[in-house]
Design a protein around this motif. Structure first.
Motif, PDB file in Angstrom:
ATOM      1  N   ARG A  14     -17.306  42.995 -16.966  1.00 30.37           N
ATOM      2  CA  ARG A  14     -16.532  43.056 -18.205  1.00 30.37           C
ATOM      3  C   ARG A  14     -17.457  42.808 -19.388  1.00 30.37           C
ATOM      4  NH1 ARG A  14     -10.804  39.902 -19.214  1.00 30.37           N
ATOM      5  NH2 ARG A  14     -10.203  41.023 -21.103  1.00 30.37           N
ATOM      6  N   VAL A  61     -19.147  41.665 -22.818  1.00 26.64           N
ATOM      7  CA  VAL A  61     -19.009  40.544 -23.748  1.00 26.64           C
ATOM      8  C   VAL A  61     -19.487  41.043 -25.112  1.00 26.64           C
ATOM      9  CG1 VAL A  61     -19.690  38.181 -24.286  1.00 26.64           C
ATOM     10  CG2 VAL A  61     -19.398  38.884 -21.904  1.00 26.64           C
ATOM     11  N   LYS A  74     -11.741  29.039 -22.184  1.00 26.19           N
ATOM     12  CA  LYS A  74     -11.840  28.254 -20.962  1.00 26.19           C
ATOM     13  C   LYS A  74     -12.973  27.259 -21.136  1.00 26.19           C
ATOM     14  CE  LYS A  74     -12.479  28.481 -15.958  1.00 26.19           C
ATOM     15  NZ  LYS A  74     -12.806  29.349 -14.796  1.00 26.19           N
ATOM     16  N   TYR A 101      -7.786  24.948 -20.600  1.00 23.75           N
ATOM     17  CA  TYR A 101      -7.567  26.157 -21.379  1.00 23.75           C
ATOM     18  C   TYR A 101      -7.024  25.823 -22.773  1.00 23.75           C
ATOM     19  CZ  TYR A 101      -8.094  28.692 -16.992  1.00 23.75           C
ATOM     20  OH  TYR A 101      -8.594  29.202 -15.819  1.00 23.75           O
ATOM     21  N   GLU A 149     -16.842  28.036 -21.585  1.00 24.63           N
ATOM     22  CA  GLU A 149     -17.285  28.925 -20.505  1.00 24.63           C
ATOM     23  C   GLU A 149     -16.913  30.377 -20.762  1.00 24.63           C
ATOM     24  OE1 GLU A 149     -15.709  27.575 -16.813  1.00 24.63           O
ATOM     25  OE2 GLU A 149     -17.202  25.992 -16.572  1.00 24.63           O
ATOM     26  N   ARG A 150     -15.748  30.604 -21.368  1.00 26.56           N
ATOM     27  CA  ARG A 150     -15.271  31.963 -21.585  1.00 26.56           C
ATOM     28  C   ARG A 150     -14.428  31.987 -22.844  1.00 26.56           C
ATOM     29  NH1 ARG A 150     -10.273  33.161 -18.546  1.00 26.56           N
ATOM     30  NH2 ARG A 150      -9.536  32.246 -20.486  1.00 26.56           N
ATOM     31  N   SER A 151     -14.595  33.026 -23.648  1.00 24.27           N
ATOM     32  CA  SER A 151     -13.841  33.138 -24.903  1.00 24.27           C
ATOM     33  C   SER A 151     -13.292  34.551 -25.032  1.00 24.27           C
ATOM     34  CB  SER A 151     -14.725  32.785 -26.105  1.00 24.27           C
ATOM     35  OG  SER A 151     -15.947  33.482 -26.052  1.00 24.27           O
ATOM     36  N   ILE A 152     -12.021  34.634 -25.433  1.00 24.02           N
ATOM     37  CA  ILE A 152     -11.319  35.922 -25.512  1.00 24.02           C
ATOM     38  C   ILE A 152     -10.566  36.001 -26.835  1.00 24.02           C
ATOM     39  CG2 ILE A 152      -9.424  37.276 -24.525  1.00 24.02           C
ATOM     40  CD1 ILE A 152     -10.209  36.279 -21.800  1.00 24.02           C
ATOM     41  N   ARG A 207     -13.358  40.034 -24.435  1.00 23.38           N
ATOM     42  CA  ARG A 207     -14.258  38.887 -24.347  1.00 23.38           C
ATOM     43  C   ARG A 207     -15.314  38.984 -25.445  1.00 23.38           C
ATOM     44  NH1 ARG A 207     -16.094  37.139 -18.391  1.00 23.38           N
ATOM     45  NH2 ARG A 207     -16.904  35.490 -19.734  1.00 23.38           N
ATOM     46  N   SER A 264     -18.766  36.673 -27.476  1.00 20.19           N
ATOM     47  CA  SER A 264     -19.773  35.626 -27.334  1.00 20.19           C
ATOM     48  C   SER A 264     -19.499  34.511 -28.335  1.00 20.19           C
ATOM     49  CB  SER A 264     -21.171  36.213 -27.545  1.00 20.19           C
ATOM     50  OG  SER A 264     -22.134  35.193 -27.573  1.00 20.19           O
ATOM     51  N   SER A 265     -19.066  33.354 -27.846  1.00 21.15           N
ATOM     52  CA  SER A 265     -18.811  32.225 -28.745  1.00 21.15           C
ATOM     53  C   SER A 265     -20.108  31.622 -29.267  1.00 21.15           C
ATOM     54  CB  SER A 265     -17.991  31.149 -28.025  1.00 21.15           C
ATOM     55  OG  SER A 265     -18.669  30.689 -26.875  1.00 21.15           O
TER      56      SER A 265
END
Length: 308
Positions: A85, A87, A117, A241, A280-283, A293, A295-296
């Protein structure tokens, strides 16, 4: 031991003979199965722990990701599940959301949501406690103001609170009104002297109860009012979350990016920086679009220093 009795009449005498019969006593089968059951339970717990610890696959140096077709598709049309997926850069993700809205002819002022997350782990198997926080967005997307109740018995402080826009101000009498469900507010702030007197409200207000670490206890009433009148509250759900609205899609891209940076900075302030990246993950997603998704770290990293 049970026995069988046989009666014989011989020569006027009553004779009895006892013929032993083998009887099986009930086996004590409860002890061993109990131990076996305990072993099974321990084995199941160990298996669960192993399943929780996911095997980390190192894809570095491979010509393609493990279990996928390639690192990136070569065509514009491809089956998404066969590739990692993507980013995106934050600005690119927002531009796509705006493009999807135009192509789908949906509402231009629909909400924009962020989904994070978090890595809640600390040292020695400790974790960051799930938290509730209030962020001050630089560009507000809400048309109304929050209702704020202020706990104070000082007439001067009460006057300042009313001038700053507090809807409810009072001491013990305000506590009774809240307990009787006569007063309800979005946020509750208090001066330190009132904390012992508002203890009965802990079960009533729960997470809204004034706390110093949330900035809702202090003597600087104008500062607290400025924060909570227009502040936006979010919380950690399901242990790791954060899902909340941050803007509307019709806002300028620069304003949405500024709001994204505000909430990312506030979230990361809840874990010490020495433990590494918190997110860990940003959307990003709008109300009618797919989730993208982004990149934070691209937003959180400081701008490069000017060498000139």
């Amino acid at each position: 031991m049970a026995s069988c009795v046989r009666t014989l009449l011989k020569g006027g005498y009553l004779l009895t003979s006892r013929t032993p019969r083998v009887c099986h006593l009930p086996a004590r089968s409860y002890a061993a199965p109990a131990r076996a059951q305990k072993k099974k339970e321990v084995k199941k717990e160990v298996e669960k722990e192993v399943k929780k610890e996911k095997r980390v696959i190192d894809d570095s140096g491979r010509h393609k990701p493990y279990g996928l077709t390639a690192w990136a598709p070569v065509d514009d049309v491809y089956v998404a599940r066969f590739y990692p997926r993507p980013v995106l850069a934050p600005a690119v993700a927002l531009l796509r959301l705006k493009l999807y809205q135009e192509l789908d002819a949906t509402a231009p002022d629909q909400p924009v949501y962020i989904d994070l997350k978090l890595d809640m782990k600390l040292e020695k198997k400790k974790t960051v406690d799930a938290f509730v926080s209030t962020v001050q967005f630089p560009h507000s997307f809400s048309t109304g103001l929050n209702t704020v109740a202020v706990f104070t018995e000082n007439p001067e402080q009460a006057q300042v609170a009313r001038e700053q826009g507090a809807q409810f101000v009072g001491g013990p009498e305000l506590v009774e009104q809240i307990l009787e469900d006569e007063v309800s507010a979005d946020f509750y702030i208090s001066v330190p002297e009132m904390l012992p007197k508002i203890v009965p409200l802990k079960n009533k207000l729960r997470k809204k109860f004034p706390k110093s670490k949330r900035g809702s206890v202090g003597v600087n009433i104008p500062k607290m009012m400025a924060m909570f009148k227009t502040g936006f509250e979010y919380q950690v759900e399901k242990d790791c979350y954060v899902r909340t609205q941050i803007a509307t899609l019709d806002m300028p891209t620069e304003h949405i990016l500024a709001n994204v940076k505000s909430i990312l900075t506030d979230v990361c302030s809840h874990r010490p920086a020495e433990y590494g990246p918190f997110i860990e993950r940003s959307i990003l997603a709008s109300h009618t679009s797919e989730a993208l998704r982004f990149s934070s770290q691209e937003i959180l990293q400081p701008p490069p220093a000017d060498k000139s």
